[in-house]
Design an enzyme around this catalytic site. Structure first.
Site, PDB file in Angstrom:
ATOM      1  N   SER A 135       0.839  -1.203   0.000  1.00 33.14           N
ATOM      2  CA  SER A 135       0.000   0.000   0.000  1.00 33.14           C
ATOM      3  C   SER A 135       0.871   1.248   0.000  1.00 33.14           C
ATOM      4  O   SER A 135       1.658   1.479   0.913  1.00 33.14           O
ATOM      5  CB  SER A 135      -0.906   0.013   1.225  1.00 33.14           C
ATOM      6  OG  SER A 135      -1.562   1.265   1.321  1.00 33.14           O
ATOM      7  N   HIS A 154      -1.006  -1.003  -4.402  1.00 39.77           N
ATOM      8  CA  HIS A 154      -2.318  -0.700  -3.820  1.00 39.77           C
ATOM      9  C   HIS A 154      -2.390   0.781  -3.470  1.00 39.77           C
ATOM     10  O   HIS A 154      -1.498   1.319  -2.803  1.00 39.77           O
ATOM     11  CB  HIS A 154      -2.533  -1.554  -2.566  1.00 39.77           C
ATOM     12  CG  HIS A 154      -3.909  -1.458  -1.996  1.00 39.77           C
ATOM     13  ND1 HIS A 154      -4.980  -2.177  -2.502  1.00 39.77           N
ATOM     14  CD2 HIS A 154      -4.403  -0.738  -0.959  1.00 39.77           C
ATOM     15  CE1 HIS A 154      -6.068  -1.899  -1.794  1.00 39.77           C
ATOM     16  NE2 HIS A 154      -5.742  -1.020  -0.851  1.00 39.77           N
ATOM     17  N   ASP A 162      -4.711   3.641  -1.725  1.00 40.67           N
ATOM     18  CA  ASP A 162      -5.841   3.919  -0.835  1.00 40.67           C
ATOM     19  C   ASP A 162      -6.263   5.378  -0.968  1.00 40.67           C
ATOM     20  O   ASP A 162      -5.509   6.280  -0.601  1.00 40.67           O
ATOM     21  CB  ASP A 162      -5.443   3.646   0.625  1.00 40.67           C
ATOM     22  CG  ASP A 162      -5.331   2.161   0.915  1.00 40.67           C
ATOM     23  OD1 ASP A 162      -6.327   1.448   0.739  1.00 40.67           O
ATOM     24  OD2 ASP A 162      -4.244   1.721   1.327  1.00 40.67           O
ATOM     25  N   MET A 204      -8.822   8.240   0.256  1.00 44.93           N
ATOM     26  CA  MET A 204      -9.749   8.563   1.361  1.00 44.93           C
ATOM     27  C   MET A 204     -10.222  10.001   1.227  1.00 44.93           C
ATOM     28  O   MET A 204      -9.436  10.881   0.874  1.00 44.93           O
ATOM     29  CB  MET A 204      -9.039   8.397   2.703  1.00 44.93           C
ATOM     30  CG  MET A 204      -8.395   7.048   2.909  1.00 44.93           C
ATOM     31  SD  MET A 204      -7.537   7.025   4.502  1.00 44.93           S
ATOM     32  CE  MET A 204      -6.682   5.464   4.386  1.00 44.93           C
ATOM     33  N   HIS A 226      -8.272   1.511  -4.316  1.00 45.95           N
ATOM     34  CA  HIS A 226      -9.319   1.253  -3.310  1.00 45.95           C
ATOM     35  C   HIS A 226      -9.934   2.597  -2.919  1.00 45.95           C
ATOM     36  O   HIS A 226      -9.289   3.414  -2.252  1.00 45.95           O
ATOM     37  CB  HIS A 226      -8.669   0.545  -2.116  1.00 45.95           C
ATOM     38  CG  HIS A 226      -9.551   0.381  -0.930  1.00 45.95           C
ATOM     39  ND1 HIS A 226      -9.052   0.072   0.316  1.00 45.95           N
ATOM     40  CD2 HIS A 226     -10.898   0.477  -0.772  1.00 45.95           C
ATOM     41  CE1 HIS A 226     -10.048  -0.010   1.183  1.00 45.95           C
ATOM     42  NE2 HIS A 226     -11.183   0.251   0.549  1.00 45.95           N
ATOM     43  N   MET A 235     -12.101   4.713  -0.770  1.00 47.33           N
ATOM     44  CA  MET A 235     -12.813   4.858   0.508  1.00 47.33           C
ATOM     45  C   MET A 235     -13.469   6.235   0.491  1.00 47.33           C
ATOM     46  O   MET A 235     -13.119   7.134   1.260  1.00 47.33           O
ATOM     47  CB  MET A 235     -11.839   4.714   1.669  1.00 47.33           C
ATOM     48  CG  MET A 235     -11.360   3.300   1.876  1.00 47.33           C
ATOM     49  SD  MET A 235     -10.100   3.192   3.171  1.00 47.33           S
ATOM     50  CE  MET A 235      -8.633   3.109   2.170  1.00 47.33           C
ATOM     51  N   MET A 249     -12.063  -5.835   4.400  1.00 45.93           N
ATOM     52  CA  MET A 249     -11.283  -5.012   5.324  1.00 45.93           C
ATOM     53  C   MET A 249     -11.058  -5.791   6.615  1.00 45.93           C
ATOM     54  O   MET A 249     -12.011  -6.252   7.239  1.00 45.93           O
ATOM     55  CB  MET A 249     -12.014  -3.708   5.626  1.00 45.93           C
ATOM     56  CG  MET A 249     -12.127  -2.745   4.448  1.00 45.93           C
ATOM     57  SD  MET A 249     -10.523  -2.249   3.760  1.00 45.93           S
ATOM     58  CE  MET A 249      -9.713  -1.502   5.176  1.00 45.93           C
ATOM     59  N   ASP A 300      -7.146  -6.479   3.424  1.00 43.20           N
ATOM     60  CA  ASP A 300      -6.476  -5.205   3.649  1.00 43.20           C
ATOM     61  C   ASP A 300      -6.607  -4.798   5.116  1.00 43.20           C
ATOM     62  O   ASP A 300      -7.708  -4.590   5.607  1.00 43.20           O
ATOM     63  CB  ASP A 300      -7.112  -4.131   2.749  1.00 43.20           C
ATOM     64  CG  ASP A 300      -6.423  -2.772   2.848  1.00 43.20           C
ATOM     65  OD1 ASP A 300      -5.453  -2.646   3.610  1.00 43.20           O
ATOM     66  OD2 ASP A 300      -6.856  -1.846   2.139  1.00 43.20           O
TER      67      ASP A 300
END
Length: 216
Positions: free
Chosen positions: A9, A34, A36, A38, A67, A69, A138, A176
């Site tokens: 990540s 990966h 992330d 947010m 990913h 979020m 998750m 994850d």
């Protein structure tokens, strides 16, 4: 796709040296990168958006696993794909029109994943499992790196595997949160195909060696 994949990540990378860290991953045994994303609304943190995604696109030579979020992910999925996402995963909890969003991602040439928070039951995927390329479970509550792994994840892997098989789905299972040397082999054994590792990789003395060890 082969399984037993490691997806470091970039949330745990050194943002002052992002190009260096991506180039290290390019030459390592990492399978995916990966990313992330947010928004400070769905999760209590903000990570990064398109400018950083553009940097990743410029330097990444491996499969880019994004990913989201974020709330209303359907507004942004096309742009993430334009910026090099090979797979875009959205949260079950944020998608009012989940099937439409999955179709949109796939229609733009990317693979589509669905993410479940720790408290969301696997049975919620029954009507979508045949349409997705990946299920991301998750194993911590999303929003922050470095959290403790939630043990109930093993049960959810088994339930997801059963759902995949009973629906003739080809979806991979990704985990994850809190992945490290203590649980990586056990997670693969339980049926996981892809492990996201942030702190375990980037805080290691040798990130490349840690990636090798996680794959064993």
């Amino acid at each position: 796709m082969k399984t037993k994949l490691i997806a470091p990540s970039l949330l745990s990378a050194d943002f002052g040296n992002l190009q260096r860290d991506i180039e290290m991953l390019n030459t390592s045994q990492a399978d995916w990168l990966h990313v992330d994303v947010m928004d400070g609304r769905f999760v209590p943190n903000i990570s990064f958006g398109f400018p950083v995604m553009k940097t990743i696109q410029q330097h990444a030579k491996k499969f880019v696993d994004v990913h989201l979020m974020i709330v209303e992910p359907e507004k942004y999925v096309e742009e993430f794909i334009e910026y090099g996402a090979d797979l875009v995963s959205v949260h079950y909890e944020t998608c009012t029109h989940l099937h439409r969003t999955i179709n949109l991602i796939q229609s733009k040439g990317a693979k589509a994943g669905i993410v479940l928070n720790p408290a969301t039951p696997v049975l919620m995927l029954e009507d979508i499992i045949a349409d997705v390329d990946l299920v991301l479970l998750m194993s911590v509550n999303p929003g922050f790196g470095g959290q403790k792994f939630i043990e109930n994840t093993y049960k959810k892997i088994a339930e997801t595997k059963d759902l995949i098989i009973s629906n003739n789905s080809t979806a991979l299972i990704e985990i994850d949160g809190g992945v490290n040397l203590d649980n990586a082999a056990k997670l693969f054994e339980a049926g996981a195909d892809v492990l996201v590792a942030g702190n375990a990789v980037f805080s290691a003395e040798s990130p490349e060696k840690m990636i090798e060890l996680l794959k064993v």
